[in-house]
Scaffold this active site. Structure first.
Site, PDB file in Angstrom:
ATOM      1  N   GLY A   1       0.830  -1.211   0.000  1.00  0.00           N
ATOM      2  CA  GLY A   1       0.000   0.000   0.000  1.00  0.00           C
ATOM      3  C   GLY A   1       0.858   1.252   0.000  1.00  0.00           C
TER       4      GLY A   1
ATOM      5  N   GLY B   1      -0.341   4.374   0.049  1.00  0.00           N
ATOM      6  CA  GLY B   1      -1.135   5.535   0.484  1.00  0.00           C
ATOM      7  C   GLY B   1      -0.339   6.325   1.511  1.00  0.00           C
ATOM      8  N   PHE B   2      -1.034   7.034   2.370  1.00  0.00           N
ATOM      9  CA  PHE B   2      -0.326   7.885   3.334  1.00  0.00           C
ATOM     10  C   PHE B   2       0.567   7.065   4.263  1.00  0.00           C
ATOM     11  CE2 PHE B   2      -3.688  10.821   2.113  1.00  0.00           C
ATOM     12  CZ  PHE B   2      -2.937  11.977   1.931  1.00  0.00           C
ATOM     13  N   GLY B   3       0.035   5.941   4.795  1.00  0.00           N
ATOM     14  CA  GLY B   3       0.812   5.144   5.750  1.00  0.00           C
ATOM     15  C   GLY B   3       2.018   4.506   5.084  1.00  0.00           C
TER      16      GLY B   3
ATOM     17  N   VAL C   1      -1.860  -7.453  -3.770  1.00  0.00           N
ATOM     18  CA  VAL C   1      -1.566  -8.547  -2.842  1.00  0.00           C
ATOM     19  C   VAL C   1      -2.872  -9.270  -2.525  1.00  0.00           C
ATOM     20  CG1 VAL C   1      -0.787  -9.100  -0.503  1.00  0.00           C
ATOM     21  CG2 VAL C   1       0.517  -7.515  -1.920  1.00  0.00           C
TER      22      VAL C   1
ATOM     23  N   GLU D   1     -18.011  18.732   2.351  1.00  0.00           N
ATOM     24  CA  GLU D   1     -17.246  19.294   1.238  1.00  0.00           C
ATOM     25  C   GLU D   1     -17.976  19.112  -0.089  1.00  0.00           C
ATOM     26  OE1 GLU D   1     -12.960  18.732   3.496  1.00  0.00           O
ATOM     27  OE2 GLU D   1     -13.545  17.257   2.012  1.00  0.00           O
TER      28      GLU D   1
ATOM     29  N   ASP E   1      -5.625   3.313   7.932  1.00  0.00           N
ATOM     30  CA  ASP E   1      -7.060   3.005   8.007  1.00  0.00           C
ATOM     31  C   ASP E   1      -7.334   1.526   8.270  1.00  0.00           C
ATOM     32  OD1 ASP E   1      -7.544   5.623   7.471  1.00  0.00           O
ATOM     33  OD2 ASP E   1      -8.608   5.312   5.579  1.00  0.00           O
TER      34      ASP E   1
ATOM     35  N   ALA F   1      -5.516  11.005   7.441  1.00  0.00           N
ATOM     36  CA  ALA F   1      -4.179  10.923   6.874  1.00  0.00           C
ATOM     37  C   ALA F   1      -3.069  11.097   7.925  1.00  0.00           C
ATOM     38  CB  ALA F   1      -4.047  11.945   5.750  1.00  0.00           C
TER      39      ALA F   1
HETATM   40  C1  FAD Z   1     -12.910  11.330  -0.045  1.00  0.00           C
HETATM   41  C2  FAD Z   1     -11.980  11.288   1.120  1.00  0.00           C
HETATM   42  C3  FAD Z   1     -11.636  12.464   1.760  1.00  0.00           C
HETATM   43  C4  FAD Z   1     -10.769  12.449   2.841  1.00  0.00           C
HETATM   44  N1  FAD Z   1     -10.440  13.635   3.440  1.00  0.00           N
HETATM   45  C5  FAD Z   1      -9.538  13.634   4.434  1.00  0.00           C
HETATM   46  C6  FAD Z   1      -9.105  14.858   5.013  1.00  0.00           C
HETATM   47  O1  FAD Z   1      -9.566  15.933   4.629  1.00  0.00           O
HETATM   48  N2  FAD Z   1      -8.169  14.810   5.995  1.00  0.00           N
HETATM   49  C7  FAD Z   1      -7.641  13.629   6.435  1.00  0.00           C
HETATM   50  O2  FAD Z   1      -6.771  13.637   7.295  1.00  0.00           O
HETATM   51  N3  FAD Z   1      -8.037  12.454   5.920  1.00  0.00           N
HETATM   52  C8  FAD Z   1      -8.965  12.417   4.934  1.00  0.00           C
HETATM   53  N4  FAD Z   1      -9.365  11.230   4.389  1.00  0.00           N
HETATM   54  C9  FAD Z   1      -8.878   9.974   4.983  1.00  0.00           C
HETATM   55  C10 FAD Z   1      -7.462   9.640   4.526  1.00  0.00           C
HETATM   56  O3  FAD Z   1      -7.358   9.780   3.125  1.00  0.00           O
HETATM   57  C11 FAD Z   1      -7.128   8.237   4.975  1.00  0.00           C
HETATM   58  O4  FAD Z   1      -7.209   8.195   6.370  1.00  0.00           O
HETATM   59  C12 FAD Z   1      -5.731   7.830   4.519  1.00  0.00           C
HETATM   60  O5  FAD Z   1      -5.653   7.814   3.117  1.00  0.00           O
HETATM   61  C13 FAD Z   1      -5.372   6.466   5.084  1.00  0.00           C
HETATM   62  O6  FAD Z   1      -4.105   6.119   4.626  1.00  0.00           O
HETATM   63  P1  FAD Z   1      -3.723   4.604   4.401  1.00  0.00           P
HETATM   64  O7  FAD Z   1      -2.274   4.588   4.026  1.00  0.00           O
HETATM   65  O8  FAD Z   1      -4.154   3.798   5.544  1.00  0.00           O
HETATM   66  O9  FAD Z   1      -4.619   4.123   3.170  1.00  0.00           O
HETATM   67  P2  FAD Z   1      -4.774   4.735   1.722  1.00  0.00           P
HETATM   68  O10 FAD Z   1      -4.244   6.111   1.646  1.00  0.00           O
HETATM   69  O11 FAD Z   1      -6.182   4.502   1.347  1.00  0.00           O
HETATM   70  O12 FAD Z   1      -3.816   3.840   0.834  1.00  0.00           O
HETATM   71  C14 FAD Z   1      -4.048   2.484   0.632  1.00  0.00           C
HETATM   72  C15 FAD Z   1      -3.204   2.039  -0.557  1.00  0.00           C
HETATM   73  O13 FAD Z   1      -3.200   0.629  -0.617  1.00  0.00           O
HETATM   74  C16 FAD Z   1      -3.372   0.207  -1.946  1.00  0.00           C
HETATM   75  N5  FAD Z   1      -3.962  -1.118  -1.882  1.00  0.00           N
HETATM   76  C17 FAD Z   1      -5.158  -1.470  -1.358  1.00  0.00           C
HETATM   77  N6  FAD Z   1      -5.317  -2.795  -1.405  1.00  0.00           N
HETATM   78  C18 FAD Z   1      -4.202  -3.304  -1.963  1.00  0.00           C
HETATM   79  C19 FAD Z   1      -3.755  -4.629  -2.258  1.00  0.00           C
HETATM   80  N7  FAD Z   1      -4.490  -5.702  -1.971  1.00  0.00           N
HETATM   81  N8  FAD Z   1      -2.550  -4.787  -2.859  1.00  0.00           N
HETATM   82  C20 FAD Z   1      -1.784  -3.711  -3.156  1.00  0.00           C
HETATM   83  N9  FAD Z   1      -2.162  -2.446  -2.870  1.00  0.00           N
HETATM   84  C21 FAD Z   1      -3.332  -2.254  -2.284  1.00  0.00           C
HETATM   85  C22 FAD Z   1      -4.271   1.268  -2.553  1.00  0.00           C
HETATM   86  O14 FAD Z   1      -4.133   1.306  -3.961  1.00  0.00           O
HETATM   87  C23 FAD Z   1      -3.756   2.533  -1.881  1.00  0.00           C
HETATM   88  O15 FAD Z   1      -2.725   3.137  -2.619  1.00  0.00           O
HETATM   89  C24 FAD Z   1     -10.237  11.220   3.295  1.00  0.00           C
HETATM   90  C25 FAD Z   1     -10.572  10.030   2.648  1.00  0.00           C
HETATM   91  C26 FAD Z   1     -11.437  10.062   1.567  1.00  0.00           C
HETATM   92  C27 FAD Z   1     -11.784   8.785   0.867  1.00  0.00           C
END
Ligand code: FAD
Length: 454
Positions: free
Chosen positions: A17, A19-21, A86, A177, A314, A330
């Site tokens: 993943g 994303g942010f984490g 994955v 929003e 998340d 995030a």
């Molecule tokens: C519309 C929206 C608005 C938001 N607004 C805010 C805000 O204003 N402020 C704030 O702080 N937070 C906000 N959030 C929440 C924030 O975006 C999440 O808390 C944050 O992205 C979590 O980070 P993460 O790394 O856990 O997951 P994510 O950022 O969701 O990243 C997960 C990653 O894993 C990848 N992935 C998933 N499954 C698989 C797999 N099986 N194999 C390989 N890759 C995979 C995905 O492609 C993705 O790149 C918002 C979320 C959304 C949806």
């Protein structure tokens, strides 16, 4: 052996993943000696989800809020990026699987995030799409702008009103929003653009089950947000539960009263559930999953009995700080990613292990192009000052210099002109009779499209 010194193979860290984490963990491990990092994502880009609603409402384009993972990590010589999904994990054999492909690890960080949840009513997804991916945002943008196009051609007043009615379910930051942005589009941006309809007759309804919008914020800011939304023209309905969504009809319940709303566009901003890898971890290890499918983690974000397997962002349920799980935002994911990276470094260097403590710097939500609410704990901001604060925070955290520049210029342009330049209806066959009907079809490559209702 080199010059009599024993060489250790690099410690293999696999991050699933970007994303942010995952990305913040990878960046923090980027220059660590004797560590080799593999970042796997099913997308080749990092998506700045907090600005997805701006893609859905035509303010910015998808590329403005996305950065290719390869380029973000190009300076990290110890890091490779793999594109793939994955599908399974073997925690005892220390392997992850991408279909047939197997990747071994010494330490695994799972950061696959969450997606929207319909609280067991998955059939609503067809009528009320949510916002999580770029495809969702493009589909939502198509649905919103197609509704105005169809209304322009519609002669039946009841059908026209249904086309000009937008229902947003969920009064959290994303719902607020979206509602604010759609109201601005209807009442300001497009006011002069149509000849047969008055977009000022648009109805934007924001439905929230609790007694106020933005429930995680201080009550005073919820009130400010509701007042700002009402000023923009949004009808805010709190203490209102959606009991059914079917065939452009939303059934709602407030107290004992049941009501139906005819709306062609219903957007879902009400709930999330963890990515399916959470369930797999809970099946393969002693870890438990909560009701949202998040993995309950230890105080150092590892899994019980597996000190080399971490779950962050998340996907994680971390309740060691306050007794309640940390919110799905995030900054939590970013800080958890950075923490796990520092823990790995400390372990490899036999240094004292750090303790994780989330620092909450506050919450922000934007209501329109000139208003926002900011809750910093010690200070609460509203109106234009809050909007400026929101703007700078989001620019600061956008990954990539080009993105920052483009988005900032677009925001300035929109601010002064009240325009939205990215109001494109894409992802459908040209000439489709009623594009609103294909609202929930996702953008797909041309040669792989589902047949359309022409
Ligand atoms: C519309 C929206 C608005 C938001 N607004 C805010 C805000 O204003 N402020 C704030 O702080 N937070 C906000 N959030 C929440 C924030 O975006 C999440 O808390 C944050 O992205 C979590 O980070 P993460 O790394 O856990 O997951 P994510 O950022 O969701 O990243 C997960 C990653 O894993 C990848 N992935 C998933 N499954 C698989 C797999 N099986 N194999 C390989 N890759 C995979 C995905 O492609 C993705 O790149 C918002 C979320 C959304 C949806």
């Amino acid at each position: 052996m080199v010059n009599g010194v024993e060489c250790q193979p690099p410690h293999q860290v696999v991050i699933v993943g970007g994303g942010f984490g995952g990305l913040y963990a990878a960046k923090a491990l980027g220059k660590v000696k004797n560590v080799s990092v593999t970042l796997i994502d099913k997308r080749n880009f990092h998506l700045f989800q907090p600005l997805l609603y701006q893609v859905a409402t035509g303010t910015v384009s998808p590329a403005d809020i996305s950065s290719p993972l390869r380029s973000v990590l190009s300076e990290s010589q110890n890091t490779r990026v793999l594109l793939g999904e994955v599908s399974d994990i073997d925690p005892d054999g220390q392997k992850v699987f991408m279909g047939e492909e197997v990747i071994a690890y010494d330490t695994l960080i799972l950061a696959t995030g969450a997606k929207h949840s319909y609280f067991g009513k998955d059939e609503w997804e067809k009528s009320a799409p949510g916002l999580k991916t770029v495809e969702d945002a493009i589909a939502m943008r198509r649905q919103i702008f197609s509704a105005f196009e169809a209304a322009e051609k519609e002669t039946d007043p009841a059908k026209r009103q249904a086309l000009l009615t937008f229902v947003i379910v969920g009064g959290g930051p994303t719902g607020v929003e979206l509602a604010g942005a759609i109201a601005e589009i209807a009442y300001q941006t497009m006011r002069k653009d149509f000849r047969n309809i008055d977009t000022g007759e648009t109805q934007v309804l924001l439905l929230e089950g609790l007694d106020r919008v933005l429930p995680p914020f201080a009550p005073q800011l919820s009130q400010e947000a509701e007042a700002a939304l009402t000023k923009l023209g949004v009808t805010v309905r709190t203490n209102t539960l959606v009991t059914n969504i079917d065939n452009d009809i939303v059934t709602i319940k407030s107290g004992e009263e049941t009501e139906t709303i005819h709306a062609k566009t219903v957007l879902w901003a009400a709930g999330v559930k963890a990515s399916p890898l959470g369930k797999i971890i809970c099946e393969r290890t002693p870890a438990e999953c909560d009701r949202a499918g998040r993995v309950v983690v230890e105080a150092d974000l590892s899994i019980p009995g597996y000190p080399n397997l971490f779950v962050i962002g998340d996907l994680a349920h971390y309740a060691h700080q306050t007794g309640k799980p940390l919110p799905g935002v995030a900054p939590v994911a970013m800080q958890e990613g950075q923490f796990v990276a520092s823990l790995i470094k400390a372990k490899l260097n036999h240094k004292p292990l750090p303790q994780f403590k989330y620092r909450d710097y506050g919450s922000l939500a934007v209501i329109g192009q000139h208003a926002a609410v900011v809750d910093l704990g010690f200070a609460k901001l509203t109106g234009a000052v809050a909007w400026l604060f929101w703007l700078f925070v989001h620019i600061y955290f956008l990954i990539g210099f080009e993105n920052k520049l483009v988005v900032m210029l677009q925001w300035l342009w929109n601010y002064f002109t009240r325009r939205r330049g990215a109001r494109l209806i894409t992802g459908m066959d040209v000439g489709v009779k009623n594009p609103v009907n294909q609202s929930v079809e996702y953008y797909q490559p041309v040669d792989n499209r589902t047949p359309l209702n022409v």
